[in-house]
Write a protein that holds these residues in place. Sequence first.
Motif, PDB file in Angstrom:
ATOM      1  N   ALA A 123       0.858  -1.021   0.044  1.00 25.29           N
ATOM      2  CA  ALA A 123      -0.265  -0.203  -0.168  1.00 25.29           C
ATOM      3  C   ALA A 123       0.896   1.269  -0.060  1.00 25.29           C
ATOM      4  N   GLN A 124       2.037   1.235   0.873  1.00 24.93           N
ATOM      5  CA  GLN A 124       2.945   2.291   0.740  1.00 24.93           C
ATOM      6  C   GLN A 124       3.653   2.537  -0.710  1.00 24.93           C
ATOM      7  N   MET A 125       4.039   1.500  -0.983  1.00 29.85           N
ATOM      8  CA  MET A 125       4.476   1.536  -2.292  1.00 29.85           C
ATOM      9  C   MET A 125       3.665   2.053  -3.471  1.00 29.85           C
ATOM     10  N   PHE A 126       2.058   1.634  -3.559  1.00 24.04           N
ATOM     11  CA  PHE A 126       1.397   2.311  -4.440  1.00 24.04           C
ATOM     12  C   PHE A 126       1.219   3.733  -4.331  1.00 24.04           C
ATOM     13  N   PHE A 127       0.938   4.197  -3.060  1.00 23.55           N
ATOM     14  CA  PHE A 127       0.732   5.571  -2.759  1.00 23.55           C
ATOM     15  C   PHE A 127       1.996   6.590  -2.900  1.00 23.55           C
ATOM     16  N   ILE A 128       2.989   6.034  -2.724  1.00 20.37           N
ATOM     17  CA  ILE A 128       4.318   6.852  -3.122  1.00 20.37           C
ATOM     18  C   ILE A 128       4.433   7.060  -4.638  1.00 20.37           C
ATOM     19  N   HIS A 129       4.253   5.834  -5.444  1.00 22.44           N
ATOM     20  CA  HIS A 129       4.390   5.943  -6.744  1.00 22.44           C
ATOM     21  C   HIS A 129       3.443   6.698  -7.453  1.00 22.44           C
ATOM     22  N   ALA A 130       1.902   6.679  -7.108  1.00 27.43           N
ATOM     23  CA  ALA A 130       1.053   7.135  -7.591  1.00 27.43           C
ATOM     24  C   ALA A 130       0.970   8.629  -7.270  1.00 27.43           C
ATOM     25  N   LEU A 131       1.262   9.129  -6.107  1.00 28.27           N
ATOM     26  CA  LEU A 131       1.450  10.357  -5.770  1.00 28.27           C
ATOM     27  C   LEU A 131       2.691  11.189  -6.261  1.00 28.27           C
ATOM     28  N   SER A 132       3.682  10.612  -6.624  1.00 33.65           N
ATOM     29  CA  SER A 132       4.677  11.152  -7.234  1.00 33.65           C
ATOM     30  C   SER A 132       4.184  11.498  -8.596  1.00 33.65           C
ATOM     31  N   MET A 164     -11.104  24.165 -16.451  1.00 34.29           N
ATOM     32  CA  MET A 164     -10.069  23.124 -17.010  1.00 34.29           C
ATOM     33  C   MET A 164      -9.104  22.821 -16.001  1.00 34.29           C
ATOM     34  N   THR A 165      -8.668  23.688 -15.142  1.00 30.54           N
ATOM     35  CA  THR A 165      -7.862  23.438 -13.897  1.00 30.54           C
ATOM     36  C   THR A 165      -8.189  22.105 -13.173  1.00 30.54           C
ATOM     37  N   ALA A 166      -9.350  22.270 -12.909  1.00 27.20           N
ATOM     38  CA  ALA A 166     -10.174  21.003 -11.970  1.00 27.20           C
ATOM     39  C   ALA A 166     -10.061  19.678 -12.835  1.00 27.20           C
ATOM     40  N   LYS A 167     -10.143  19.836 -14.180  1.00 36.86           N
ATOM     41  CA  LYS A 167      -9.838  18.643 -14.969  1.00 36.86           C
ATOM     42  C   LYS A 167      -8.498  18.132 -15.245  1.00 36.86           C
ATOM     43  N   ALA A 172      -4.675  14.375 -13.387  1.00 38.40           N
ATOM     44  CA  ALA A 172      -3.230  13.768 -12.561  1.00 38.40           C
ATOM     45  C   ALA A 172      -3.502  12.734 -11.583  1.00 38.40           C
ATOM     46  N   VAL A 173      -4.459  12.850 -10.865  1.00 40.47           N
ATOM     47  CA  VAL A 173      -4.865  11.659  -9.967  1.00 40.47           C
ATOM     48  C   VAL A 173      -5.203  10.259 -10.616  1.00 40.47           C
ATOM     49  N   ALA A 174      -6.089  10.620 -11.753  1.00 38.45           N
ATOM     50  CA  ALA A 174      -6.237   9.200 -12.387  1.00 38.45           C
ATOM     51  C   ALA A 174      -5.054   8.542 -13.041  1.00 38.45           C
ATOM     52  N   ARG A 175      -4.076   9.353 -13.556  1.00 36.24           N
ATOM     53  CA  ARG A 175      -3.045   9.098 -14.192  1.00 36.24           C
ATOM     54  C   ARG A 175      -1.969   8.257 -13.401  1.00 36.24           C
ATOM     55  N   GLY A 176      -1.837   8.995 -12.329  1.00 38.67           N
ATOM     56  CA  GLY A 176      -1.007   8.545 -11.137  1.00 38.67           C
ATOM     57  C   GLY A 176      -1.583   7.239 -10.788  1.00 38.67           C
ATOM     58  N   ALA A 177      -2.823   6.919 -10.370  1.00 41.06           N
ATOM     59  CA  ALA A 177      -3.219   5.698  -9.901  1.00 41.06           C
ATOM     60  C   ALA A 177      -3.145   4.680 -11.007  1.00 41.06           C
ATOM     61  N   LEU A 178      -3.708   4.858 -12.154  1.00 43.68           N
ATOM     62  CA  LEU A 178      -3.871   3.818 -13.230  1.00 43.68           C
ATOM     63  C   LEU A 178      -2.491   3.433 -13.670  1.00 43.68           C
ATOM     64  N   PHE A 179      -1.271   4.291 -13.824  1.00 42.49           N
ATOM     65  CA  PHE A 179      -0.047   4.045 -14.297  1.00 42.49           C
ATOM     66  C   PHE A 179       0.507   2.967 -13.081  1.00 42.49           C
ATOM     67  N   PHE A 180       0.502   3.359 -11.893  1.00 43.11           N
ATOM     68  CA  PHE A 180       1.371   2.804 -10.840  1.00 43.11           C
ATOM     69  C   PHE A 180       0.434   1.601 -10.222  1.00 43.11           C
TER      70      PHE A 180
END
Length: 295
Positions: A123-132, A164-167, A172-180
């Motif tokens: 879990a820590q691994m996922f959050f570190i990489h996804a948040l980065s 547009m900023t909110a999108k 950013a959140v979806a990209r980090g989560a899906l990739f990592f």
Amino acid sequence: MQKTFNSNVVPRRSAEQRIPDSSMSLTNGTRDGFAFILVGLPGMEAAQFWLAFPLCAMYLVAVVGNCAVIYAVKTDPALHAPVYFFLCMLSAVDVLLSTCTMPKILSFFWFDAREIGYNACLAQMFFIHALSGAESTVLLGMAVDRYVAICHPLRHSAVLTNSMTAKIGFVAVARGALFFLPLPLLINRLPLCGSRVLTHSYCVHQDVMHLACGDRMPNVAYGLTAILAVMGLDSLLIFLTYAVIMKTVLQLPSRQEQLKASGTCLAHVCVVLAFYVPLIGLSVLHRFGRDLPTA
């Protein structure tokens, strides 16, 4: 490679010896009771207890400061602009990123809690990489904001709207989560055997992957692909964006206008360097550090 602990740190050596033998291969049925062993600062084990105090102070300052930024932007209508919304995103990511690592590090340094459970490590691994990854995307969004503001100032309010900023924040959140998200799943498929000792006080994919005794090629391939597709691509686009910005700034008629335009980008450039330089350094360490001889 892990350095040998100092001989005068008897409690830490004894704590490691009390951990069950880790040479056996672990199956899915035995992973629940498995724990990794965290490593502190090699050669500074005796000072870790006292180093935890400034680390705790820095953590509290970071949390309070970033929360203050978010509160100020939220309560002041004059700050409801894309540049400040991006700043809030960075603050939120920094709070989450530091919170998913620092409490465990402090418990390690203060209470010698060297073990971290298997599921907690993943879990820590996922959050570190996804948040980065999310932070990297936000930094790219800030670079685009500066590009539009300097190179196309008349179109800035029409292009970089609050919507547009909110999108961009959602992407950013979806990209980090899906990739990592695949990283802990790829670790879960590997048989773990041999050493349980990590080389950091937190869990990252490169570190945990090296403790596996199975075929690590899918982990290596996907890990490299994810890093290049997120951080690598973002850093390249940020570099190209600032190259265009600098070209535009140098074409401004007066020296004062050039300094004013470049000054608006200075803080963002510093944040970009503070993010990518340690990231590159950590990647190089994991790639070549294990081949270096121990002292």
